[in-house]
Structure formats: C-alpha cells, structure tokens
Write an enzyme that holds these catalytic residues in place. Structure first.
Site, PDB file in Angstrom:
ATOM      1  N   TYR A 107       0.873  -1.171   0.000  1.00  0.00           N
ATOM      2  CA  TYR A 107       0.000   0.000   0.000  1.00  0.00           C
ATOM      3  C   TYR A 107       0.913   1.224   0.000  1.00  0.00           C
ATOM      4  O   TYR A 107       1.381   1.691   1.036  1.00  0.00           O
ATOM      5  CB  TYR A 107      -0.917  -0.016   1.225  1.00  0.00           C
ATOM      6  CG  TYR A 107      -1.818   1.199   1.358  1.00  0.00           C
ATOM      7  CD1 TYR A 107      -2.416   1.767   0.242  1.00  0.00           C
ATOM      8  CD2 TYR A 107      -2.067   1.756   2.612  1.00  0.00           C
ATOM      9  CE1 TYR A 107      -3.234   2.878   0.368  1.00  0.00           C
ATOM     10  CE2 TYR A 107      -2.890   2.866   2.748  1.00  0.00           C
ATOM     11  CZ  TYR A 107      -3.472   3.428   1.623  1.00  0.00           C
ATOM     12  OH  TYR A 107      -4.291   4.527   1.752  1.00  0.00           O
ATOM     13  N   ASP A 150      -2.255  -1.533  -3.942  1.00  0.00           N
ATOM     14  CA  ASP A 150      -2.603  -0.170  -4.302  1.00  0.00           C
ATOM     15  C   ASP A 150      -1.301   0.611  -4.334  1.00  0.00           C
ATOM     16  O   ASP A 150      -0.796   1.034  -3.305  1.00  0.00           O
ATOM     17  CB  ASP A 150      -3.579   0.407  -3.271  1.00  0.00           C
ATOM     18  CG  ASP A 150      -3.934   1.864  -3.554  1.00  0.00           C
ATOM     19  OD1 ASP A 150      -3.508   2.378  -4.600  1.00  0.00           O
ATOM     20  OD2 ASP A 150      -4.643   2.461  -2.714  1.00  0.00           O
ATOM     21  N   HIS A 253     -12.195   1.598  -4.567  1.00  0.00           N
ATOM     22  CA  HIS A 253     -11.406   0.753  -5.455  1.00  0.00           C
ATOM     23  C   HIS A 253     -12.193  -0.495  -5.834  1.00  0.00           C
ATOM     24  O   HIS A 253     -13.056  -0.950  -5.066  1.00  0.00           O
ATOM     25  CB  HIS A 253     -10.118   0.290  -4.766  1.00  0.00           C
ATOM     26  CG  HIS A 253      -9.141   1.377  -4.479  1.00  0.00           C
ATOM     27  ND1 HIS A 253      -7.969   1.546  -5.189  1.00  0.00           N
ATOM     28  CD2 HIS A 253      -9.148   2.359  -3.532  1.00  0.00           C
ATOM     29  CE1 HIS A 253      -7.304   2.573  -4.698  1.00  0.00           C
ATOM     30  NE2 HIS A 253      -7.997   3.083  -3.686  1.00  0.00           N
TER      31      HIS A 253
END
EC number: 3.1.11.2
Length: 262
Positions: A107, A150, A253
């Site tokens: 992330y 991500d 998302h």
C-alpha cells in the site's frame, strides 16, 4: 498448480467485511490481498473468512490507518515485511505459498494533493517510499514472486480518464510515473494486467466525490499485479471486477484479478 489472486484496497476491512465476504463467495480467489485495512491485526474479522476456507493470513495492522493483509485458501507462511522510508506505517507484507511463490502486498502512500515535496510532506514520503522499494529490489533481486497492491500511481496514458488533465494531479505526474517505472525496472517486474489487456482505458479506482461514478467514469488504474520475469508467462486471465465499486457501502477501489499456472 493453478491459483487465482486478487488485490483490493478495501478502505476498512471491518466496516466492509460484508463485501469482502461477497467477493470471496462470488469470485472465490485462492489468495486475496487487502490494503488500507485500518485495523489492528487482532481485530481483523477472521471468523467469516475462515468459514469460507480462507484459513491462512499474514498481515500488518494499524489502528485507523494503513494496514495490509493476505488471506489464502492455500497454505502460506509469512516471508517478510518492510517499513520502507521508515514511516512507521503498516504498508507491506509478504507471504510465501506452498508452491514457493512469494506474494508481496503493498500500500504505497497516496501522496497528498500537491505534487511538490517542498510544500507537501506527504508527496515527499511517497517518493521516498518508492525510492526505498527500488533500492531494495535492486539489492535483493526477487524470483518466483508476485507484487500486488494499491501502488497509488496510474502510469500509462490509458490508465486515467484524461492524460492531459491529470498530468499535474497526484497519481499521474511524470515524477511519480518515473519513480514507479524505476521500481519495476529494478527487478524486471512485468505488469501482468497490461500483459493480458495491452490496449484501452482500464481503471480500478473511482472517486467517492463523483455523483455517479459509473456514468462519469473518471477512473484511474491505481491497483496493480506484477510478477517477476521467470513466472510472468504463467500469468493470465486478468480482469477488474468493476461491479464491486457499486456494491453496498463500497470501497472506492475495485478488485483486480489474475490467474497463475505454476
């Protein structure tokens, strides 16, 4: 061994447990990598996941912020975890599957709103994080590895709804795209999603601010699935489960999937 992997920024695993369960029931990936879990590890709601066969987990948690977890139906052990840029954030975890494949779940910091590290500390943290990722993978060249998460950067012109309008917007600026490219080049990572879907607009994130995200379709491809070159040819079946963006109390998302035959 064939297995399907998915990556999803869930934006609170406890708040959105129902849609994680929905994805596991309907799409049944063998491995699900979650980001922005916003939960200490001990409070991740494992009971429901385990009831569906996801009895293995490696994770790093943080109350209210960040957090990464890998859920698996395949036996998996923790491989490593790094605090890149020494931010004290739970942003990386890696697990090794029983076939020897290491799955890195990242992330990357979002970077704030202003793409200038002189006036925006968060943007500097993002660039430092990417630099540390690059240096790590240069030093310790991975093999038989998958990197997902991500990454908070949409690198290609067709990874955003408007290349021209987003050139000065954090997530698509040239300096970020170059930094992500350096991470990719450091270990020869192959973008599996774009290997499978080489042409056309492709998004995995749509802002909560859009009144009707689906009609406006002002998306960005911030979520990625990469693999080392020694196993990249085994990757196929890439897809974005766009419908999940419209589920009840959704994340901003959508999950990204790929299958590997190894």
């Amino acid at each position: 061994m064939s297995f399907t992997l998915a990556t999803w920024n869930i934006n609170s695993v406890r708040l959105r447990e129902p849609i994680v369960l929905k994805l596991l029931e309907e799409e049944a990936p063998d491995v699900l990598c979650l980001q922005e879990c916003k939960s200490p590890v001990e409070k991740i709601p494992l009971e429901g996941f385990a009831a569906l066969g996801y009895t293995h987990m490696v994770a790093r948690g943080q109350k209210g912020y960040n957090g990464v977890a890998i859920l698996s139906r395949i036996p998996m052990v923790e491989a490593e975890s790094f605090d890149f840029a020494e931010l004290g954030h739970a942003r990386h975890i890696a697990g090794q599957l029983e076939n020897g494949v290491t799955v890195h779940n990242f992330y990357v910091p979002a970077g704030g709103d202003v793409p200038d590290r002189e006036v925006n500390e968060k943007f500097g943290q993002k660039l430092d994080y990417l630099s540390d990722m690059r240096d790590h993978f240069r030093r310790e060249k991975p093999s038989k590895s998958i990197l997902v998460g991500d990454l908070n950067i949409a690198p290609r012109e067709d990874d955003v709804w408007s290349h021209k309008k987003l050139l000065k917007v954090v997530s698509h600026t040239p300096i970020e795209v170059e930094a992500l490219g350096d991470v990719q080049d450091a270990a020869g990572w192959v973008d599996i999603t774009r290997q499978d879907i080489p042409e056309g607009q492709l998004y995995s994130w749509w802002s909560y601010r859009a009144r009707d995200w689906d009609v406006a379709d002002k998306g960005r491809r911030l979520d990625h699935v990469w693999a080392t070159s020694d196993i990249s040819n085994a990757g196929h079946g890439s897809r974005v489960v766009r419908d999940a963006r419209g589920w009840e109390k959704p994340s901003d998302h959508a999950p990204v999937f790929a299958t590997f035959d190894l």
